[in-house]
Design a protein around this motif. Structure first.
Motif, PDB file in Angstrom:
ATOM      1  N   ALA A 107       0.904  -1.259   0.050  1.00 52.74           N
ATOM      2  CA  ALA A 107       0.137  -0.036   0.087  1.00 52.74           C
ATOM      3  C   ALA A 107       0.911   1.315  -0.026  1.00 52.74           C
ATOM      4  O   ALA A 107       0.633   2.248  -0.613  1.00 52.74           O
ATOM      5  N   LYS A 108       1.980   1.280   0.851  1.00 54.63           N
ATOM      6  CA  LYS A 108       2.815   2.286   0.724  1.00 54.63           C
ATOM      7  C   LYS A 108       3.516   2.666  -0.464  1.00 54.63           C
ATOM      8  O   LYS A 108       3.390   3.647  -1.041  1.00 54.63           O
ATOM      9  N   ILE A 109       3.902   1.670  -1.264  1.00 54.59           N
ATOM     10  CA  ILE A 109       4.604   1.745  -2.654  1.00 54.59           C
ATOM     11  C   ILE A 109       3.585   2.444  -3.497  1.00 54.59           C
ATOM     12  O   ILE A 109       3.811   3.354  -4.418  1.00 54.59           O
ATOM     13  N   THR A 110       2.513   1.750  -3.619  1.00 56.91           N
ATOM     14  CA  THR A 110       1.540   2.003  -4.528  1.00 56.91           C
ATOM     15  C   THR A 110       0.862   3.338  -4.318  1.00 56.91           C
ATOM     16  O   THR A 110       0.687   4.239  -5.325  1.00 56.91           O
ATOM     17  N   SER A 111       0.772   3.817  -3.238  1.00 54.96           N
ATOM     18  CA  SER A 111       0.584   5.140  -2.697  1.00 54.96           C
ATOM     19  C   SER A 111       1.313   6.209  -3.424  1.00 54.96           C
ATOM     20  O   SER A 111       1.188   7.132  -3.891  1.00 54.96           O
ATOM     21  N   LEU A 112       2.679   6.072  -3.084  1.00 52.43           N
ATOM     22  CA  LEU A 112       3.760   6.870  -3.462  1.00 52.43           C
ATOM     23  C   LEU A 112       3.742   7.087  -5.094  1.00 52.43           C
ATOM     24  O   LEU A 112       3.784   8.246  -5.514  1.00 52.43           O
ATOM     25  N   LEU A 113       3.477   5.978  -5.549  1.00 53.59           N
ATOM     26  CA  LEU A 113       3.477   5.967  -7.203  1.00 53.59           C
ATOM     27  C   LEU A 113       2.206   6.686  -7.745  1.00 53.59           C
ATOM     28  O   LEU A 113       2.423   7.380  -8.598  1.00 53.59           O
ATOM     29  N   ALA A 114       1.130   6.144  -6.915  1.00 50.64           N
ATOM     30  CA  ALA A 114      -0.179   6.936  -7.383  1.00 50.64           C
ATOM     31  C   ALA A 114      -0.162   8.501  -7.310  1.00 50.64           C
ATOM     32  O   ALA A 114      -0.787   8.995  -8.100  1.00 50.64           O
ATOM     33  N   GLU A 115       0.461   8.927  -6.263  1.00 49.81           N
ATOM     34  CA  GLU A 115       0.765  10.331  -5.961  1.00 49.81           C
ATOM     35  C   GLU A 115       1.524  10.996  -7.252  1.00 49.81           C
ATOM     36  O   GLU A 115       1.208  12.047  -7.628  1.00 49.81           O
ATOM     37  N   LYS A 116       2.172  10.255  -8.105  1.00 54.18           N
ATOM     38  CA  LYS A 116       2.913  10.839  -9.109  1.00 54.18           C
ATOM     39  C   LYS A 116       2.320  10.144 -10.533  1.00 54.18           C
ATOM     40  O   LYS A 116       2.852  10.404 -11.438  1.00 54.18           O
ATOM     41  N   GLN A 117       1.317   9.824 -10.369  1.00 57.57           N
ATOM     42  CA  GLN A 117       0.454   9.407 -11.705  1.00 57.57           C
ATOM     43  C   GLN A 117       0.994   8.342 -12.167  1.00 57.57           C
ATOM     44  O   GLN A 117       1.267   8.006 -13.616  1.00 57.57           O
ATOM     45  N   ILE A 118       1.870   7.219 -11.362  1.00 63.31           N
ATOM     46  CA  ILE A 118       2.355   6.363 -12.005  1.00 63.31           C
ATOM     47  C   ILE A 118       1.562   4.779 -11.896  1.00 63.31           C
ATOM     48  O   ILE A 118       1.376   4.455 -10.767  1.00 63.31           O
TER      49      ILE A 118
END
Length: 121
Positions: A75-86
């Motif tokens: 969840a942490k990794i996906t949240s970080l990437l989602a914030e950058k539209q990845i």
């Protein structure tokens, strides 16, 4: 936490069955439901009985064996990437999690994680 880059380009496929897939190839992931059979593999190992496919994915894994009691790592990794539209495609195995991103977003994804304190290997 360490992130291990995986060499090669991946394809995400829908297959009619797994008989033509090289299930002994490195990084071969299968999934089956009542609606489909999916295969994720290195692009050079895409089987001939693929009915749909998405090419151009790169992968990394969370290094080490993750205990099932650990919460929120993916969840942490996906949240970080989602914030950058990845966008990502995640695969979990018994030992760890694998994250695939489109090839054009791969280096940026690793930079985002490194800036957040992950060690990239």
């Amino acid at each position: 936490m360490k992130i291990k880059k995986i060499n090669g380009t991946f394809s995400i496929c829908k297959v009619s069955d797994f008989s033509k897939g090289n299930l002994d190839a490195p990084y071969c992931f299968t999934g089956q439901t009542d609606e489909e059979k999916s295969l994720v593999c290195l692009t050079e190992h895409v089987p001939e009985n693929t009915t749909e496919r998405e090419d151009g994915w790169k992968a990394f894994r969370i290094q080490g064996i993750l205990d099932f009691s650990l919460i929120g790592i993916l969840a942490k990794i996906t949240s970080l990437l989602a914030e950058k539209q990845i966008g990502i495609f995640a695969i979990s195995t018994y030992n760890t999690d694998y994250i695939l991103t489109r090839q054009e977003h791969y280096e940026r994804a690793l930079q985002v994680l490194e800036a957040a304190g992950y060690l990239i290997e």
